[in-house]
Write a protein that holds these residues in place. Structure first.
Motif, PDB file in Angstrom:
ATOM      1  N   LYS A 247       2.359   3.420  13.480  1.00  0.00           N
ATOM      2  CA  LYS A 247       1.446   2.277  13.370  1.00  0.00           C
ATOM      3  C   LYS A 247       1.055   1.892  11.953  1.00  0.00           C
ATOM      4  N   PRO A 248       0.632   2.853  11.121  1.00  0.00           N
ATOM      5  CA  PRO A 248       0.187   2.442   9.779  1.00  0.00           C
ATOM      6  C   PRO A 248       1.310   1.772   8.984  1.00  0.00           C
ATOM      7  N   LYS A 249       0.933   0.766   8.232  1.00  0.00           N
ATOM      8  CA  LYS A 249       1.929   0.034   7.439  1.00  0.00           C
ATOM      9  C   LYS A 249       2.520   0.953   6.366  1.00  0.00           C
ATOM     10  N   LEU A 250       1.698   1.911   5.908  1.00  0.00           N
ATOM     11  CA  LEU A 250       2.204   2.898   4.946  1.00  0.00           C
ATOM     12  C   LEU A 250       1.884   4.301   5.451  1.00  0.00           C
ATOM     13  N   LEU A 251       2.926   5.106   5.617  1.00  0.00           N
ATOM     14  CA  LEU A 251       2.745   6.517   5.960  1.00  0.00           C
ATOM     15  C   LEU A 251       3.130   7.346   4.736  1.00  0.00           C
TER      16      LEU A 251
ATOM     17  N   GLY B 173       8.464  -3.332   3.320  1.00  0.00           N
ATOM     18  CA  GLY B 173       8.831  -2.177   4.144  1.00  0.00           C
ATOM     19  C   GLY B 173       9.727  -1.181   3.427  1.00  0.00           C
ATOM     20  N   ASP B 174       9.686  -1.192   2.086  1.00  0.00           N
ATOM     21  CA  ASP B 174      10.513  -0.256   1.314  1.00  0.00           C
ATOM     22  C   ASP B 174       9.979   1.167   1.413  1.00  0.00           C
TER      23      ASP B 174
ATOM     24  N   ARG C  25      12.129   5.230  13.765  1.00  0.00           N
ATOM     25  CA  ARG C  25      11.101   4.410  14.393  1.00  0.00           C
ATOM     26  C   ARG C  25      10.438   3.475  13.377  1.00  0.00           C
ATOM     27  N   ARG C  26      10.192   4.001  12.177  1.00  0.00           N
ATOM     28  CA  ARG C  26       9.505   3.223  11.155  1.00  0.00           C
ATOM     29  C   ARG C  26      10.442   2.327  10.358  1.00  0.00           C
ATOM     30  N   TYR C  27      11.734   2.595  10.445  1.00  0.00           N
ATOM     31  CA  TYR C  27      12.717   1.907   9.620  1.00  0.00           C
ATOM     32  C   TYR C  27      12.604   0.391   9.726  1.00  0.00           C
ATOM     33  N   GLU C  28      12.460  -0.248   8.574  1.00  0.00           N
ATOM     34  CA  GLU C  28      12.320  -1.705   8.472  1.00  0.00           C
ATOM     35  C   GLU C  28      11.095  -2.251   9.193  1.00  0.00           C
ATOM     36  N   ARG C  29      10.145  -1.369   9.500  1.00  0.00           N
ATOM     37  CA  ARG C  29       8.885  -1.815  10.099  1.00  0.00           C
ATOM     38  C   ARG C  29       7.718  -1.492   9.186  1.00  0.00           C
ATOM     39  N   GLY C  30       7.740  -0.260   8.653  1.00  0.00           N
ATOM     40  CA  GLY C  30       6.657   0.164   7.773  1.00  0.00           C
ATOM     41  C   GLY C  30       7.226   0.996   6.651  1.00  0.00           C
ATOM     42  N   SER C  31       6.412   1.192   5.627  1.00  0.00           N
ATOM     43  CA  SER C  31       6.864   1.945   4.465  1.00  0.00           C
ATOM     44  C   SER C  31       6.553   3.422   4.595  1.00  0.00           C
TER      45      SER C  31
END
Ligand code: ADP
Ligand code: MG
Length: 189
Positions: free
Chosen positions: A100-104, A39-40, A128-134
């Motif tokens: 939703k996407p793992k990488l935006l 999730g970096d 929203r994406r923090y520590e969930r997706g990259s």
């Protein structure tokens, strides 16, 4: 895929010799997708034409090959969509879509300064994406200039605080690849 890349570019097609400020080992490590599993965030910074979008697309392709969902957008398209969604009372829906996407991949941050409302919307998305997706962000502005880009130093600091917590920052130097190729071909001086 849902990526919507602006063009087809690959890591094999990237001329590392032409771009000594990019470490091929670091790019190969990023191509494994481990940073996405963690999730970096990844920031590709540098002036126009040095290969930021090329690398963003190529790493996006690698991520898809590794099975990650990837969404590509420009910063301008993203902010227009979020601003309109907010006006229509559908912000939540759009934030969910972009979370939703793992990488935006957000391309070309900083070419246009954000309206202050847009800066807040971008902050909401990053949170929203923090520590969930990259997030992979390309920008022609250094992080020190993001206060200007976002038109608000407090919001910029809050955004950077989250982005830089687990991040890889690649600053690409040098002149535009295309200009350089033209110069080599003797088309310009
Ligand atoms: P920017 O940094 O402005 O996003 P791009 O990634 O779009 O620049 O690069 C501009 C053009 O030059 C693209 O067609 C890209 O594929 C090409 N390019 C840039 N750097 C390299 C490189 N090191 N090797 C091969 N092609 C490159
Ligand atoms: Mg670009």
């Amino acid at each position: 895929s849902i990526a919507k890349f602006p063009y087809v570019r690959t890591l094999e097609g990237f001329d590392f010799q032409a771009q000594p400020s990019v470490d091929p080992k670091q790019i190969r490590e990023l191509a494994t997708g481990r940073w996405i599993a963690n999730g970096d965030a990844l920031l590709l910074l540098g002036p126009p034409g040095v290969g930021k979008t090329h690398l963003a697309v190529a790493l996006g392709r690698e991520a898809i090959h590794k099975g990650y969902s990837v969404l590509f957008t420009t910063a301008t398209a993203l902010m227009t969509t979020l601003t309109q969604a907010q006006a229509q009372g559908r912000l939540e829906e759009r934030l969910t879509h972009y979370s939703k996407p793992k990488l935006l991949i957000v391309d070309e941050l900083g070419y246009l300064p954000f309206e202050s409302q847009a800066a807040h919307l971008f902050f909401q998305l990053v949170s929203r994406r923090y520590e969930r997706g990259s997030l992979l962000i390309t920008s022609n502005r250094s992080v020190g200039e993001w206060g200007e880009v976002f038109g608000d130093a407090v919001v910029a600091t809050a955004i950077l605080d989250r982005l830089l917590h687990h991040s890889h920052v690649i600053t690409i130097r040098g002149e535009s690849y295309r200009l350089r190729e033209k110069r080599r071909a003797g088309l310009i001086r």
